[in-house]
Design an enzyme around this catalytic site. Structure first.
Site: not given
Length: 645
Positions: A77, A79, A81-82, A163, A184, A402, A424
């Site tokens: 996805h 975000h 952090d991904h 998510h 996530d 989450h 994670h």
């Protein structure tokens, strides 16, 4: 002809196993990046940055793997952090494979990356440029939910992960072993998204988030009531209500809740509600485009109005034009009080005890949001280095999409997996979740792993290869201990035994043959008769065209061949071709204008490579060389050439 498929189990494969290496998100939340290796193939799941670090420190540990060995990159996805490290990995390493993500993720990815470059942090290293991003976009391919694709022998498909819009869980299959990476995910539907689905096949290995460990979320109705209660309380006492959020994802959920609440309560309509995110404003068109990927409630509402056209929400493009003259509600990014609008407003309002800050999402260790929520300090240090009192109300009301423990347990049970790798999550949450899962699934002897970053987890499998027999080889079912004869064709870890004559019918392969020629020049006075009589010692009979040659008719045959060539208008015949077998021919040349026309100039042996053809050709060469057994000082020089037909 008759044919059928016949699966036959052969000796099991005891080589190694699946290797899982977290380059990020190993006993931490942030920079999600997990590499899975098996049978010489490698898949990278996600490629994010750490929200608590900047520059190169925020990247996954790419130096622990050879980027060139990674076959493909799957992004779950949009975000940061991904996905935040994707342009750097694609453009500044030796990675050459494709990148896959869903259609909404690709559309939002570009906007999120542009905003990431624009905002940045002063004094930090620039990880990639606009040109890097543009070239990365060209390499990104899209995939639909449930669509199965194959790249370099790796099968993969994705499933809805809940998510955020377009979030996906990826199932990758290498040589029959299936690995599911959740990224996530949330099993619970909310006001605009469906919950994560259960894959239609069970994986051999599950790589799952452990963000909340064994904690369980409060019911949606309860948390919404508590959230709205605090918002009402703050504005009614004359304060400002700050809600730090990610620009996309939970923000849209909270906007739907607030807009509906303001519509139902006229007494609140005097207090403005702002959404301070130019990125979210630009991305709203994409949310409207992909209404079909949201839940039934939103789709029904979209039939008569745009659910994302908010009546009571105002857009706040920048703080310079913000009239901060009284109570208000402001949703602003970043969600963890990193440098940006939310941080600026937090520092402006934190000394006012009438104001309040409601954290609606997860806070990562090392961020100001985590510090404020856990430590509840009496003062904070502003970005200019000055310490100021922290007098405003601080509340945590999780709308985080989450998975909690109840969801994780139900999901693990539904897919019937025995090997689970946790990522994670902080070390404490991982440890608790591992212990609880092993206790709850001890009847299944579940193995749970909690690797740190760069640590390798190896899951052993005894994998049985299946060989499929097709075509004429499968015309009759084999008897016990019977040896099957055919060609073994392997592609993408699929094995087939097939007869050579059936290759064109059952595969995309083309048949070819290797033709070999060896030329022996003769410089001595050897006649055609001498050579043929000598070869007759080794080959009792052989054919030239359709005439059998023996020691009594050599001269007559040679003469007849010359006459036949002349009658066909080919001129004088200078080659006599003798077939020693189906695949081996002997070509004997006489010079066109020799001093003595009876002498042979050279002999060529041409044959198609095969077990018997090679033997006959070798024997012929040896036989011809034996003509010189009595004259070692006149050994002929041998020239060889090879051609592919």
């Amino acid at each position: 002809f008759r044919s059928f498929n016949m699966p036959i189990q052969v000796v099991g494969d005891h080589e190694g196993g699946v290797e899982i290496i977290p380059l990020g998100s190993g006993q931490e939340v942030g920079r999600s990046c997990v590499v899975v290796k098996y049978k010489g193939k490698a898949v990278m799941f996600d490629c994010g940055v750490h929200p608590a670090h900047n520059g190169f420190d925020s990247l996954p540990y790419f130096d622990e793997v050879d980027p060139e060995s990674i076959d493909l990159l799957l992004i779950t996805h949009f975000h940061l952090d991904h996905c935040g490290a994707t342009p750097y990995f694609v453009q500044h390493t030796k990675f050459k494979g494709p990148v896959y993500m869903t259609h909404p993720t690709k559309a939002l990815f570009k906007m999120v990356m542009n905003d990431f470059m624009r905002v940045g942090v002063a004094g930090t290293t620039v990880l990639f440029t606009e040109n890097d991003l543009g070239m990365t976009m060209d390499k990104i391919e899209t995939i639909d939910y449930h669509q199965e694709l194959t790249h370099n022998g790796i099968k993969f498909k994705c499933y809805n992960a809940g998510h955020v819009l377009g979030a996906a869980m990826f199932m990758a299959e290498i040589a029959g072993i299936k690995v599911l990476y959740t990224g996530d995910y949330s099993r619970y539907p909310d006001r605009h998204l469906m919950g994560a689905e259960t894959p239609d096949v069970s994986p051999d290995v599950l790589i799952v988030e452990s963000t909340y460990g064994i904690a369980e979320h409060e019911k949606r109705e309860d948390r919404e009531q508590r959230f709205l209660g605090w918002v009402d309380k703050i504005v009614k006492r004359g304060g400002r209500c700050l809600i730090p959020v990610f620009a996309l994802g939970r923000a849209q959920e909270l906007l739907l809740i607030l807009d509906e609440h303001w519509e139902k309560h006229p007494e609140l309509q005097q207090f403005p509600v702002y959404y301070a995110s130019s990125l979210a404003k630009r991305c709203m068109t994409i949310f409207q485009t992909y209404i079909n990927m949201m839940n039934d409630r939103i789709r029904r509402q979209h039939a008569y109005e745009n659910p994302f056209h908010f009546k009571w929400i105002r857009s706040l493009d920048n703080l310079e034009h913000f009239e901060d003259a009284g109570p208000s509600v402001v949703l602003a990014s970043p969600g963890m009080l990193q440098p940006g609008t939310s941080r600026d407003l937090f520092e402006r309002w934190c000394t006012d005890q009438r104001s309040g800050c409601i954290f609606a999402g997860y806070s990562v260790e090392g961020t100001l949001a985590k510090q404020v929520c856990v430590q509840r300090p009496n003062e904070i240090t502003r970005q200019d280095g000055k310490s100021v009192p922290l007098a405003m109300t601080i509340e945590e009301i999780s709308f985080s999409a989450h998975s909690d423990y109840a969801q994780t347990r139900e999901f693990v049970d539904s897919i019937e997996v025995s090997d689970v790798v946790l990522v994670h999550g902080d070390p404490n949450n991982m440890r608790k979740l591992k212990d609880r899962l092993q206790e709850d699934f001890k009847h299944k002897s579940m193995r749970v792993y909690t690797p740190k970053n760069t640590d390798s987890v190896k899951v052993k499998f005894v994998h049985e290869n299946i060989v499929k027999v097709v075509g004429s080889v499968a015309a009759q079912y084999p008897k016990p201990n019977e040896v099957l004869k055919g060609i073994l064709v392997s592609k993408d870890f699929q094995h087939t035994i097939i007869a050579p004559k059936d290759i064109a019918d059952y595969t995309n392969l083309q048949l070819g043959a290797v033709r070999n020629t060896i030329v022996i020049p003769f410089r001595q006075e050897y006649t055609l008769k001498t050579i043929l009589l000598h070869l007759h010692k080794y080959f009792l009979s052989f054919s030239s065209t359709d005439i059998i040659i023996n020691d009594d008719s050599v001269d007559l045959i040679a003469k007849e061949m010359e006459q036949d060539s002349a009658e066909k208008g080919q001129g004088e015949q200078h080659f006599i071709v003798v077939s020693l077998s189906k695949d081996v021919q002997l070509s004997i040349e006489r010079p066109e204008n020799p001093i003595n026309p009876k002498f042979v100039g050279e002999v060529s042996i041409t044959w198609t490579t095969s077990k018997y053809g090679d033997i006959i050709a070798d024997a012929t060469i040896v036989a011809l060389l034996h003509l010189y057994a009595d004259r070692p000082d006149h050994r002929p020089k041998v020239a060889a050439e090879m051609e592919d037909d």
